[in-house]
Write a protein that holds these residues in place. Structure first.
Motif, PDB file in Angstrom:
ATOM      1  N   VAL A  38       9.460  -1.964   5.781  1.00  0.00           N
ATOM      2  CA  VAL A  38       8.670  -1.925   4.557  1.00  0.00           C
ATOM      3  C   VAL A  38       7.726  -0.736   4.575  1.00  0.00           C
ATOM      4  N   LYS A  39       7.113  -0.517   5.705  1.00  0.00           N
ATOM      5  CA  LYS A  39       6.174   0.592   5.833  1.00  0.00           C
ATOM      6  C   LYS A  39       6.874   1.928   5.620  1.00  0.00           C
ATOM      7  N   PHE A  40       8.086   2.061   6.180  1.00  0.00           N
ATOM      8  CA  PHE A  40       8.841   3.307   6.002  1.00  0.00           C
ATOM      9  C   PHE A  40       9.211   3.508   4.534  1.00  0.00           C
ATOM     10  N   LEU A  91       8.544   6.642  -0.376  1.00  0.00           N
ATOM     11  CA  LEU A  91       8.418   6.696  -1.829  1.00  0.00           C
ATOM     12  C   LEU A  91       7.166   7.444  -2.260  1.00  0.00           C
ATOM     13  N   LEU A  92       6.086   7.292  -1.501  1.00  0.00           N
ATOM     14  CA  LEU A  92       4.811   7.885  -1.886  1.00  0.00           C
ATOM     15  C   LEU A  92       4.565   9.230  -1.210  1.00  0.00           C
ATOM     16  N   ASP A 117       4.410  -6.240  -8.991  1.00  0.00           N
ATOM     17  CA  ASP A 117       3.561  -7.163  -8.236  1.00  0.00           C
ATOM     18  C   ASP A 117       3.488  -6.793  -6.759  1.00  0.00           C
ATOM     19  N   ILE A 118       3.712  -5.526  -6.423  1.00  0.00           N
ATOM     20  CA  ILE A 118       3.796  -5.159  -5.014  1.00  0.00           C
ATOM     21  C   ILE A 118       2.473  -5.363  -4.293  1.00  0.00           C
ATOM     22  N   VAL A 119       1.348  -5.108  -4.965  1.00  0.00           N
ATOM     23  CA  VAL A 119       0.049  -5.296  -4.307  1.00  0.00           C
ATOM     24  C   VAL A 119      -0.139  -6.768  -3.947  1.00  0.00           C
ATOM     25  N   LEU A 120       0.235  -7.661  -4.851  1.00  0.00           N
ATOM     26  CA  LEU A 120       0.132  -9.094  -4.572  1.00  0.00           C
ATOM     27  C   LEU A 120       1.026  -9.474  -3.407  1.00  0.00           C
ATOM     28  N   LYS A 121       2.271  -8.991  -3.397  1.00  0.00           N
ATOM     29  CA  LYS A 121       3.205  -9.304  -2.314  1.00  0.00           C
ATOM     30  C   LYS A 121       2.659  -8.828  -0.973  1.00  0.00           C
ATOM     31  N   CYS A 161       1.708  -9.253   4.274  1.00  0.00           N
ATOM     32  CA  CYS A 161       1.337  -8.372   5.391  1.00  0.00           C
ATOM     33  C   CYS A 161       0.215  -7.465   4.918  1.00  0.00           C
ATOM     34  N   PRO A 162      -0.999  -7.983   4.902  1.00  0.00           N
ATOM     35  CA  PRO A 162      -2.091  -7.295   4.224  1.00  0.00           C
ATOM     36  C   PRO A 162      -2.508  -5.938   4.780  1.00  0.00           C
ATOM     37  N   ASP A 163      -3.136  -5.912   5.929  1.00  0.00           N
ATOM     38  CA  ASP A 163      -3.884  -4.721   6.333  1.00  0.00           C
ATOM     39  C   ASP A 163      -3.049  -3.451   6.427  1.00  0.00           C
ATOM     40  N   VAL A 164      -2.059  -3.458   7.297  1.00  0.00           N
ATOM     41  CA  VAL A 164      -1.308  -2.235   7.566  1.00  0.00           C
ATOM     42  C   VAL A 164      -0.628  -1.724   6.308  1.00  0.00           C
ATOM     43  N   LEU A 165       0.004  -2.630   5.569  1.00  0.00           N
ATOM     44  CA  LEU A 165       0.775  -2.187   4.423  1.00  0.00           C
ATOM     45  C   LEU A 165      -0.114  -1.771   3.258  1.00  0.00           C
ATOM     46  N   ILE A 166      -1.232  -2.440   3.080  1.00  0.00           N
ATOM     47  CA  ILE A 166      -2.143  -1.993   2.035  1.00  0.00           C
ATOM     48  C   ILE A 166      -2.661  -0.603   2.374  1.00  0.00           C
ATOM     49  N   ASP A 167      -2.970  -0.385   3.645  1.00  0.00           N
ATOM     50  CA  ASP A 167      -3.388   0.955   4.051  1.00  0.00           C
ATOM     51  C   ASP A 167      -2.279   1.969   3.802  1.00  0.00           C
ATOM     52  N   THR A 168      -1.037   1.582   4.091  1.00  0.00           N
ATOM     53  CA  THR A 168       0.084   2.489   3.867  1.00  0.00           C
ATOM     54  C   THR A 168       0.259   2.778   2.382  1.00  0.00           C
ATOM     55  N   LEU A 169       0.183   1.745   1.560  1.00  0.00           N
ATOM     56  CA  LEU A 169       0.329   1.931   0.121  1.00  0.00           C
ATOM     57  C   LEU A 169      -0.801   2.785  -0.439  1.00  0.00           C
ATOM     58  N   LEU A 170      -2.027   2.416  -0.118  1.00  0.00           N
ATOM     59  CA  LEU A 170      -3.165   3.149  -0.666  1.00  0.00           C
ATOM     60  C   LEU A 170      -3.232   4.578  -0.139  1.00  0.00           C
TER      61      LEU A 170
END
Length: 846
Positions: free
Chosen positions: A376-378, A383-384, A406-410, A415-424
């Motif tokens: 997911v992280k990759f 994409l970004l 709804d990706i932020v909700l998912k 998997c909050p911390d790491v992936l939110i950091d990756t997305l943001l």
């Protein structure tokens, strides 16, 4: 030739549609005249059994799938509402109409022959129920061809004739196969034989037969079967049930087949396994039926499996797609190699969509469900990543949020911390050039801000998700902070000040009329004014609640035992506001002037006691709500959040204390101790004792009562209050870890509530002022992707863990969108650096 004729058929289809209703009606009219159901003697389209004339089917518009309706409903009645059919239309009109619908849908699937074949099986099965037989196909082909020739007139050519002949030949051949199955009544034979199998053997016995034969024929695939045999047997039987449904209700089979295929691809099932699986099933049925499995039954089952297995194999072949293989194996390196082979113009499509048997699946959600966080992280990071050639920029932000609204909700939930950091982290760009001590920073927050036209519900927008589902530490990220800052400065702060100023006014009037001069009748007008304001704003909040309820903005309120309520009063502070206004509204219009002298003389007037009690509670609430104004300062806002945590801890402990007080109060009442003649007096006595306002009581307690009193002191005064202190110290430590995050989450919560009371027109106007559709520049005036706001930040942010200078990957060479991106050391090193930063900025696991 095949490619040319396919192209012709598409042109034929478009041309036949384009002239409009008049020409189309002409084609239908001829087709209806040619295809009208005659009698048996003329060898036309009617069934040999005249009772099977089509009179119970629906013939829908081209955009919908045909569905059968209740028996007795005629074609004419089904289509009477269509402007092409007149009141005097016959049932043959519906036949012509249906074939037009059928041609339209099949031509749309011209370049997808497998899906076209599936639809053809479904349509032909329905046509058989309406009386169409194999011998009618040549007549139908001639009718449709002649209709097209009459519509196109001089545009019809020999090439078109060849194209039509080819296409109808292919189509009618497939239709003939399905009609043969229906005409020979295969459904009855298959259903009866399968029911007989289930009568002779149990589910477990049938499953064991299938499993043993499969193990003998293909031992190399037995690794797929890991569940207990009773479950595995039930699954084998369920597969055969699905096959029976295929011949009875093919449309239902294909609908359920999608989910089945996806599951088996994820298990690692391959198309070549279908042959062995089919043979094991036929062996189990033959063994169970014994002498009842005659040649006809064998032929029918073999034909069924041959038709169904071709669909199964085609769907499972999707699993050979390198992207799907990478997802099944959970191999990030294979996924990277697969994606690097894609055209740069299609890279985002590969990263966000996998088509399995007509079902669109997100690789990101697939990996999330499998718990493959690295994958997911990759996918999100790729994409970004901003890439650029000499002609344009490629940035997958829009595709990511369009496919995953709804990706932020998912990510918050799974998997909050790491992936939110990756997305943001992928929604931010930093310049590497310092200008007068400042750096350019682009925040790509368009999708996080949320367009009110696309998402009118403020409680589903990103900021609300971060408050309700996220953790305060998420607000430590610059993108989340910038999102809040933009909304807070543009409307949140102003609306909040207006709301608070109303309560300051009410509080001022309340202090004058109800507190300082509560016994003076000359201040009764001020009390009336206070009550009027309270009623007015109570009605205003009631209107907000009604609007939220009407829009479906519902949430659970903790203090109301998680009852679903309008989102406005799901917030405790708003409930307290309503309660205080309600109490003031009542007490302000109760004339207590005549009760004051009695109260001062020691005479208790019930009405006056109630009014004063309401004023006391309202006063505490009003001052408590006023503390919410501290949110205007980040430092003070963290204090209010801390107080909120303390309040919840105190309430939890008071519940336990109340239980202990009641239990010891019961014991003292039973012993008839001094001051404890009743249960209520015992409770009051213990409460006063805890507060230290009843020292003489101990001298009147007998030894047994003293023992109970001593136990009460140990449990409540010493035990519970020390536990409370320890919990509060733990809360302080928790808040100290992310003080700013708690403060900003509290501010964000208020901002969401303020946005929820704004008129939709104002929200749209503010969103339009953001000008997200305009390109935002990088250094040296290069116009980059849109969807961002640009800020000049202090150069000191280079010391931040989130700083990544000019993360755009630039490539020279050919700029064709059909070429893949070059795999360079630059990109590899960039990926390594991104991984390093993600690791550095990751928050501790929640």
């Amino acid at each position: 030739m095949q490619k040319e004729t396919k192209g012709f058929m598409i042109r034929l289809h478009d041309t036949a549609k384009s002239p409009g209703p008049a020409r189309r009606a002409s084609a239908l009219s001829f087709l209806q005249g040619t295809a009208s159901p005659p009698n048996k003697e003329n060898g036309g389209l009617a069934s040999a059994d005249q009772s099977r004339r089509p009179s119970s089917a629906d013939t829908p518009a081209p955009a919908t799938r045909p569905t059968q309706l209740q028996q007795g409903t005629t074609f004419k009645n089904m289509l009477q509402r269509d402007d092409l059919l007149e009141d005097n239309s016959s049932e043959s009109d519906a036949i012509g109409r249906y074939f037009w619908v059928m041609m339209t849908e099949l031509l749309v699937l011209l370049w997808e022959p497998e899906k076209q074949n599936e639809r053809l099986i479904v349509m032909t099965t329905r046509l058989h129920g309406w009386g169409i037989r194999t011998k009618h196909l040549p007549t139908i082909g001639e009718a449709i061809g002649e209709a097209c020739r009459r519509v196109l007139k001089n545009d019809w050519s020999s090439i078109m004739q060849d194209g039509w002949t080819w296409w109808w030949g292919v189509t009618s051949k497939q239709m003939a196969k399905t009609l043969y199955v229906c005409e020979q009544d295969h459904a009855r034979i298959i259903t009866q034989s399968w029911e007989l199998c289930k009568e002779r053997s149990s589910t477990l016995q049938l499953g064991e037969l299938f499993f043993k034969e499969l193990n003998r024929m293909a031992p190399h695939i037995m690794f797929l079967f890991k569940r207990p045999k009773i479950i595995q047997a039930a699954q084998f039987v369920a597969v055969v049930d699905a096959l029976v449904a295929f011949v009875e209700e093919p449309e239902a089979f294909f609908e359920g087949f999608k989910a089945l295929t996806i599951r088996h691809i994820k298990y690692g099932v391959k198309a070549e396994y279908a042959k062995a699986f089919g043979k094991s099933i036929l062996f189990g049925i033959e063994t169970t039926l014994a002498e009842a499995f005659d040649d006809e039954t064998r032929e029918v089952w073999q034909m069924l499996w041959m038709r169904a297995s071709s669909c199964v194999a085609r769907a499972l072949n999707v699993g050979t797609n390198p992207v799907v293989v990478s997802l099944v194996q959970g191999d990030v390196d294979k996924m990277r190699d697969s994606i690097n082979c894609s055209e740069r113009g299609l890279r985002f499509e590969w990263l966000t969509n996998v088509d399995i048997n007509g079902e669109s699946i997100s690789p990101i959600y697939w990996s999330l469900k499998d718990g493959n966080i690295a994958m997911v992280k990759f996918l999100v990071a790729d994409l970004l990543t901003i890439r650029a050639d000499r002609e344009m920029y490629y940035y997958g932000r829009e595709v990511l949020f369009d496919r995953h609204p709804d990706i932020v909700l998912k990510l918050c939930q799974e998997c909050p911390d790491v992936l939110i950091d990756t997305l943001l982290q992928g929604l931010m760009w930093h310049s590497k050039e310092v200008e007068d001590g400042q750096l350019r920073v682009n925040y790509y927050i368009q999708d996080l801000y949320c367009d009110p036209d696309k998402e009118p519900d403020v409680w589903k927008q990103t900021l609300a998700v971060l408050v309700t589902e996220g953790h305060p530490r998420m607000f430590a990220h610059p993108v989340a902070r910038k999102l809040l800052e933009v909304k807070w400065k543009r409307f949140g702060r102003n609306y909040f000040l207006i709301v608070q100023s109303v309560y300051v006014l009410i509080l001022t009037l309340f202090m004058i009329g109800h507190v300082e001069h509560r016994h003076e009748c000359s201040y009764q007008p001020i009390r009336y004014v206070t009550g009027s304001f309270s009623v007015l704003f109570t009605c205003a909040q009631a209107a907000v609640c009604f609007r939220h309820f009407k829009n479906g903005w519902i949430a659970n309120n903790e203090i109301l035992f998680n009852a679903p309520v309008p989102s406005w009063i799901a917030d405790t502070s708003n409930v307290m506001r309503l309660l205080s206004l309600f109490l003031i509204s009542i007490s302000s219009f109760v004339d207590c002037c005549d009760c004051t002298e009695d109260w001062l003389e020691g005479t208790h007037n019930g009405k006056y006691v109630v009014c004063m009690g309401m004023n006391s509670v309202a006063g505490i609430i009003l001052w408590g709500v006023l503390m919410q104004s501290l949110v205007l300062s980040t430092r003070l806002a963290s204090l209010t959040y801390t107080l909120g945590l303390f309040g919840r801890e105190i309430l939890r402990n008071l519940v336990v204390v109340l239980v202990f007080v009641c239990s010891f109060g019961t014991a003292l009442t039973a012993l008839k101790q001094e001051h404890c003649s009743t249960f209520l007096l015992a409770i009051i006595h213990l409460a006063r004792f805890v507060l230290g306002v009843d020292h003489q009581a101990i001298s009147f307690v007998d030894p047994l009562g003293l023992l109970f009193l001593f136990g009460f002191i140990i449990v409540v005064v010493v035990g519970m209050f020390n536990i409370l202190i320890a919990q509060m110290l733990g809360s302080v430590a928790q808040v100290a870890e992310a003080t700013v995050g708690f403060a900003m989450q509290h501010q964000a919560s208020i901002c969401i509530h303020m946005e929820s009371i704004m008129p939709m027109s104002w929200r749209k106007e503010i969103y339009g002022e953001m000008k997200f559709d305009e390109s935002v520049t990088f250094d040296s005036g290069h116009a980059g992707p849109s969807g961002a706001i640009q800020e000049m930040e202090p150069a000191s942010i280079r010391n931040s863990a989130y700083y990544f200078p000019d993360r755009v990957l630039r490539f020279t060479g050919d700029t064709s969108p059909k070429d893949p991106w070059p795999t360079t050391n630059l990109e590899d090193s960039s990926a390594q650096e991104t991984a390093r930063i993600a690791g550095k900025t990751s928050s501790p696991a929640l």
